[in-house]
Enzyme design. Structure first.
Site, PDB file in Angstrom:
ATOM      1  N   ASP A 139     -15.592  -7.873 -69.159  1.00 10.65           N
ATOM      2  CA  ASP A 139     -14.397  -8.497 -68.581  1.00 10.65           C
ATOM      3  C   ASP A 139     -13.553  -9.272 -69.604  1.00 10.65           C
ATOM      4  O   ASP A 139     -12.685 -10.049 -69.240  1.00 10.65           O
ATOM      5  CB  ASP A 139     -14.794  -9.426 -67.411  1.00 10.65           C
ATOM      6  CG  ASP A 139     -15.788 -10.502 -67.824  1.00 10.65           C
ATOM      7  OD1 ASP A 139     -16.194 -10.524 -68.995  1.00 10.65           O
ATOM      8  OD2 ASP A 139     -16.153 -11.326 -66.953  1.00 10.65           O
ATOM      9  N   GLY A 197     -24.999 -15.076 -72.231  1.00 18.84           N
ATOM     10  CA  GLY A 197     -26.016 -14.116 -71.786  1.00 18.84           C
ATOM     11  C   GLY A 197     -26.166 -13.030 -72.840  1.00 18.84           C
ATOM     12  O   GLY A 197     -25.172 -12.564 -73.387  1.00 18.84           O
ATOM     13  N   LEU A 245     -32.551  -6.649 -65.517  1.00 20.82           N
ATOM     14  CA  LEU A 245     -32.922  -5.296 -65.960  1.00 20.82           C
ATOM     15  C   LEU A 245     -31.701  -4.584 -66.531  1.00 20.82           C
ATOM     16  O   LEU A 245     -31.809  -3.641 -67.305  1.00 20.82           O
ATOM     17  CB  LEU A 245     -33.471  -4.473 -64.787  1.00 20.82           C
ATOM     18  CG  LEU A 245     -34.846  -4.893 -64.268  1.00 20.82           C
ATOM     19  CD1 LEU A 245     -35.177  -4.163 -62.981  1.00 20.82           C
ATOM     20  CD2 LEU A 245     -35.908  -4.606 -65.328  1.00 20.82           C
ATOM     21  N   ASP A 254     -16.339 -14.669 -72.942  1.00 21.91           N
ATOM     22  CA  ASP A 254     -15.174 -15.568 -72.972  1.00 21.91           C
ATOM     23  C   ASP A 254     -15.550 -17.023 -73.257  1.00 21.91           C
ATOM     24  O   ASP A 254     -14.790 -17.742 -73.917  1.00 21.91           O
ATOM     25  CB  ASP A 254     -14.328 -15.441 -71.697  1.00 21.91           C
ATOM     26  CG  ASP A 254     -15.154 -15.540 -70.438  1.00 21.91           C
ATOM     27  OD1 ASP A 254     -16.399 -15.651 -70.551  1.00 21.91           O
ATOM     28  OD2 ASP A 254     -14.582 -15.522 -69.347  1.00 21.91           O
ATOM     29  N   ARG A 285     -26.357 -21.146 -73.564  1.00 21.29           N
ATOM     30  CA  ARG A 285     -24.999 -21.397 -73.055  1.00 21.29           C
ATOM     31  C   ARG A 285     -24.520 -22.795 -73.449  1.00 21.29           C
ATOM     32  O   ARG A 285     -23.745 -23.424 -72.740  1.00 21.29           O
ATOM     33  CB  ARG A 285     -24.969 -21.211 -71.537  1.00 21.29           C
ATOM     34  CG  ARG A 285     -25.218 -19.773 -71.108  1.00 21.29           C
ATOM     35  CD  ARG A 285     -24.925 -19.555 -69.637  1.00 21.29           C
ATOM     36  NE  ARG A 285     -25.377 -18.256 -69.194  1.00 21.29           N
ATOM     37  CZ  ARG A 285     -24.661 -17.136 -69.258  1.00 21.29           C
ATOM     38  NH1 ARG A 285     -23.454 -17.167 -69.752  1.00 21.29           N
ATOM     39  NH2 ARG A 285     -25.158 -16.000 -68.823  1.00 21.29           N
ATOM     40  N   ARG A 330     -32.470   5.317 -44.860  1.00 22.27           N
ATOM     41  CA  ARG A 330     -32.149   3.899 -45.006  1.00 22.27           C
ATOM     42  C   ARG A 330     -30.827   3.666 -45.729  1.00 22.27           C
ATOM     43  O   ARG A 330     -30.351   4.510 -46.487  1.00 22.27           O
ATOM     44  CB  ARG A 330     -33.242   3.212 -45.832  1.00 22.27           C
ATOM     45  CG  ARG A 330     -34.420   2.813 -45.000  1.00 22.27           C
ATOM     46  CD  ARG A 330     -35.477   2.143 -45.851  1.00 22.27           C
ATOM     47  NE  ARG A 330     -36.478   1.553 -45.007  1.00 22.27           N
ATOM     48  CZ  ARG A 330     -37.759   1.454 -45.308  1.00 22.27           C
ATOM     49  NH1 ARG A 330     -38.204   1.920 -46.454  1.00 22.27           N
ATOM     50  NH2 ARG A 330     -38.600   0.890 -44.473  1.00 22.27           N
ATOM     51  N   THR A 374     -20.320  -8.801 -73.873  1.00 22.69           N
ATOM     52  CA  THR A 374     -20.826  -9.100 -72.529  1.00 22.69           C
ATOM     53  C   THR A 374     -21.044  -7.787 -71.803  1.00 22.69           C
ATOM     54  O   THR A 374     -20.227  -6.869 -71.913  1.00 22.69           O
ATOM     55  CB  THR A 374     -19.886  -9.989 -71.684  1.00 22.69           C
ATOM     56  OG1 THR A 374     -20.361  -9.986 -70.326  1.00 22.69           O
ATOM     57  CG2 THR A 374     -18.447  -9.524 -71.685  1.00 22.69           C
ATOM     58  N   ASP A 428     -20.646  -7.540 -68.879  1.00 17.55           N
ATOM     59  CA  ASP A 428     -19.672  -7.554 -67.781  1.00 17.55           C
ATOM     60  C   ASP A 428     -18.363  -6.828 -68.112  1.00 17.55           C
ATOM     61  O   ASP A 428     -17.590  -6.492 -67.216  1.00 17.55           O
ATOM     62  CB  ASP A 428     -19.348  -8.996 -67.381  1.00 17.55           C
ATOM     63  CG  ASP A 428     -20.554  -9.717 -66.800  1.00 17.55           C
ATOM     64  OD1 ASP A 428     -21.533  -9.038 -66.458  1.00 17.55           O
ATOM     65  OD2 ASP A 428     -20.509 -10.952 -66.688  1.00 17.55           O
ATOM     66  N   MET A 444     -24.725  -6.949 -61.685  1.00 16.37           N
ATOM     67  CA  MET A 444     -24.108  -8.138 -62.265  1.00 16.37           C
ATOM     68  C   MET A 444     -22.588  -7.985 -62.315  1.00 16.37           C
ATOM     69  O   MET A 444     -22.059  -6.880 -62.188  1.00 16.37           O
ATOM     70  CB  MET A 444     -24.667  -8.426 -63.659  1.00 16.37           C
ATOM     71  CG  MET A 444     -25.988  -9.175 -63.614  1.00 16.37           C
ATOM     72  SD  MET A 444     -26.559  -9.609 -65.254  1.00 16.37           S
ATOM     73  CE  MET A 444     -27.937 -10.702 -64.849  1.00 16.37           C
ATOM     74  N   GLY A 445     -21.913  -9.090 -62.527  1.00 19.29           N
ATOM     75  CA  GLY A 445     -20.440  -9.073 -62.569  1.00 19.29           C
ATOM     76  C   GLY A 445     -19.918 -10.181 -61.690  1.00 19.29           C
ATOM     77  O   GLY A 445     -19.842 -10.018 -60.468  1.00 19.29           O
ATOM     78  N   ARG A 446     -19.620 -11.345 -62.315  1.00 18.56           N
ATOM     79  CA  ARG A 446     -19.252 -12.491 -61.478  1.00 18.56           C
ATOM     80  C   ARG A 446     -17.766 -12.537 -61.140  1.00 18.56           C
ATOM     81  O   ARG A 446     -17.395 -12.819 -60.022  1.00 18.56           O
ATOM     82  CB  ARG A 446     -19.704 -13.807 -62.102  1.00 18.56           C
ATOM     83  CG  ARG A 446     -19.386 -13.971 -63.550  1.00 18.56           C
ATOM     84  CD  ARG A 446     -19.748 -15.350 -64.060  1.00 18.56           C
ATOM     85  NE  ARG A 446     -21.148 -15.659 -63.976  1.00 18.56           N
ATOM     86  CZ  ARG A 446     -21.641 -16.726 -63.313  1.00 18.56           C
ATOM     87  NH1 ARG A 446     -20.829 -17.543 -62.695  1.00 18.56           N
ATOM     88  NH2 ARG A 446     -22.927 -16.965 -63.321  1.00 18.56           N
ATOM     89  N   GLU A 489     -22.426  -8.905 -57.915  1.00 14.14           N
ATOM     90  CA  GLU A 489     -22.913 -10.223 -57.475  1.00 14.14           C
ATOM     91  C   GLU A 489     -21.767 -11.146 -57.058  1.00 14.14           C
ATOM     92  O   GLU A 489     -21.926 -11.998 -56.198  1.00 14.14           O
ATOM     93  CB  GLU A 489     -23.733 -10.887 -58.590  1.00 14.14           C
ATOM     94  CG  GLU A 489     -22.921 -11.140 -59.856  1.00 14.14           C
ATOM     95  CD  GLU A 489     -23.721 -11.694 -61.016  1.00 14.14           C
ATOM     96  OE1 GLU A 489     -24.871 -12.123 -60.843  1.00 14.14           O
ATOM     97  OE2 GLU A 489     -23.166 -11.696 -62.147  1.00 14.14           O
TER      98      GLU A 489
END
Ligand code: F6P
Length: 355
Positions: free
Chosen positions: A134, A13, A286, A108, A75, A167, A130, A132, A174-176, A227
């Site tokens: 991580d 990504g 985004l 990774d 990928r 509300r 990344t 992320d 993001m972040g798996r 996510e």
């Protein structure tokens, strides 16, 4: 004649500041070491299919602030299902392209491929990338702080409409495997609840806390959820969903599900219609597209230049890493052997702001 011919590829990504890395590497390589560069397009696919582009000083002019990567990304995994054909093909192409070394910038997965080629004798160096954040061994990957800024701004902006309409907003970040973006973006935006993969959460606990918040007179809430957050009782990974070449399932959907579940549970108690109390926003790409923030531009520049220094000192199998304020060499093997998770201390601090 140049002293070395160096390939550069960007895989996985994309992340803001990939172009800063490319620029940093080319500028340092050309001006300090008299290297020449060749760009490999679309990640490892570029090596597999010999998709090359010229990469000299003119090509890296005016790209620092550009999002994405001028080399493109994919990928593609040469060590995947077709490894017995694709791995030797890549090795053959490496030779035919006349490369002395290759810089691979990625997370990774991309770094894992670089390590495997390095184990087989190809001179590889890595640059950890990344949003992320991580990747182990480095304090930060570039792109992360840009994503954090985006989440923070979104939470800031959603707060006003959440308050106006009383509300609950669910913001999916993001972040798996790790919840860095949700945790840091949520903290910076003052989110009322933050959920990440590190710490499973229960719907009942969240509902209980929201009732207390309402009773205290705060009739709105901002929930930031990664996510890949682990919601006890919810099936996150389904067998039949599509997977990428590295075997990762495509995530997404927790924001919508949480929004629906909370609406159903709390709307009647709060005197609201089920479809009116909650809303969800999926920040998705985004967080990844567009111009990098100052920190990422500088980190990317330092990583790119650092990768060339690794080649100059023949530290193959290594990548650049940030330790405190210094860019240092780190073994790619150590970086890909574990996922760097958000610390318990940080998550505890986030919980202090739950009601
Ligand atoms: O690897 C970074 C990442 O942003 C993950 O957080 C996310 O799950 C994934 O990429 C999505 O990427 P794509 O839509 O490009 O497959």
């Amino acid at each position: 004649m140049a002293t070395k011919r160096v390939g550069i590829l960007t895989g996985g990504g994309d992340a803001p500041a990939l172009n800063a890395v490319i620029r940093g590497a080319v500028r340092r390589g050309v001006t300090v070491y008299d290297y020449e560069f060749v760009g490999l397009r679309l990640g490892w696919r570029g090596l597999l299919e010999k998709l090359t582009v010229p990469l000299g000083l003119p090509e890296v002019e005016d790209i620092l602030e550009l999002g994405g990567t001028i080399l493109g990304s994919s990928r593609t995994n040469p060590f995947g299902r077709n490894a017995e054909v694709e791995v030797p093909q890549c090795e053959k192409n490496f030779k035919e392209l006349g490369l002395d070394a290759l810089i691979a910038s990625g997370g990774d997965d991309t770094l894992g491929v670089a390590r495997k080629f390095s184990d087989r004798g190809l001179p590889m160096v890595g640059v950890p990338k990344t949003i992320d954040n991580d990747v182990a061994v480095t304090d930060y990957t570039f792109g992360f702080w840009t994503a954090v800024e985006r989440v923070m701004r979104s939470v800031d902006e959603l707060r006003t409409t959440a308050r106006s309409h009383e509300r609950i907003f669910i913001v999916e970040a993001m972040g798996r495997h790790a919840g860095w973006i949700a945790a840091y973006g949520g903290m910076a935006g003052g989110a009322d609840y933050i959920f990440t993969p590190e710490q499973p959460f229960e719907l009942d606990d969240l509902a209980w806390s929201l009732r207390r918040r309402w009773e205290a007179g705060y009739h709105y809430a901002l929930v930031v959820v990664a996510e890949g957050a682990e919601w006890k009782g919810r099936e996150v990974y389904q067998e039949d969903v599509a997977k990428d070449e590295f075997g990762h399932v495509y995530l997404g959907g927790i924001g919508l599900e949480l929004s629906k579940a909370l609406g159903k549970m709390l709307a009647p108690e709060f005197g609201r219609k089920t479809n009116d109390l909650t809303r969800h926003v999926v920040l998705s790409h985004l967080q990844r597209g567009g111009s990098p923030c100052a920190f990422d531009r500088i980190l990317g520049t330092r990583y790119g230049a650092g990768a060339v220094d690794l080649i100059a000192t023949k530290k193959y199998g290594y990548m650049t890493a940030l330790k405190g304020v210094d860019v240092v060499p780190a073994e790619i093997t150590d970086a890909v052997s574990e996922t760097k998770m958000v610390s318990q201390d940080f998550l505890d601090l986030a919980r202090n702001f739950f009601y």
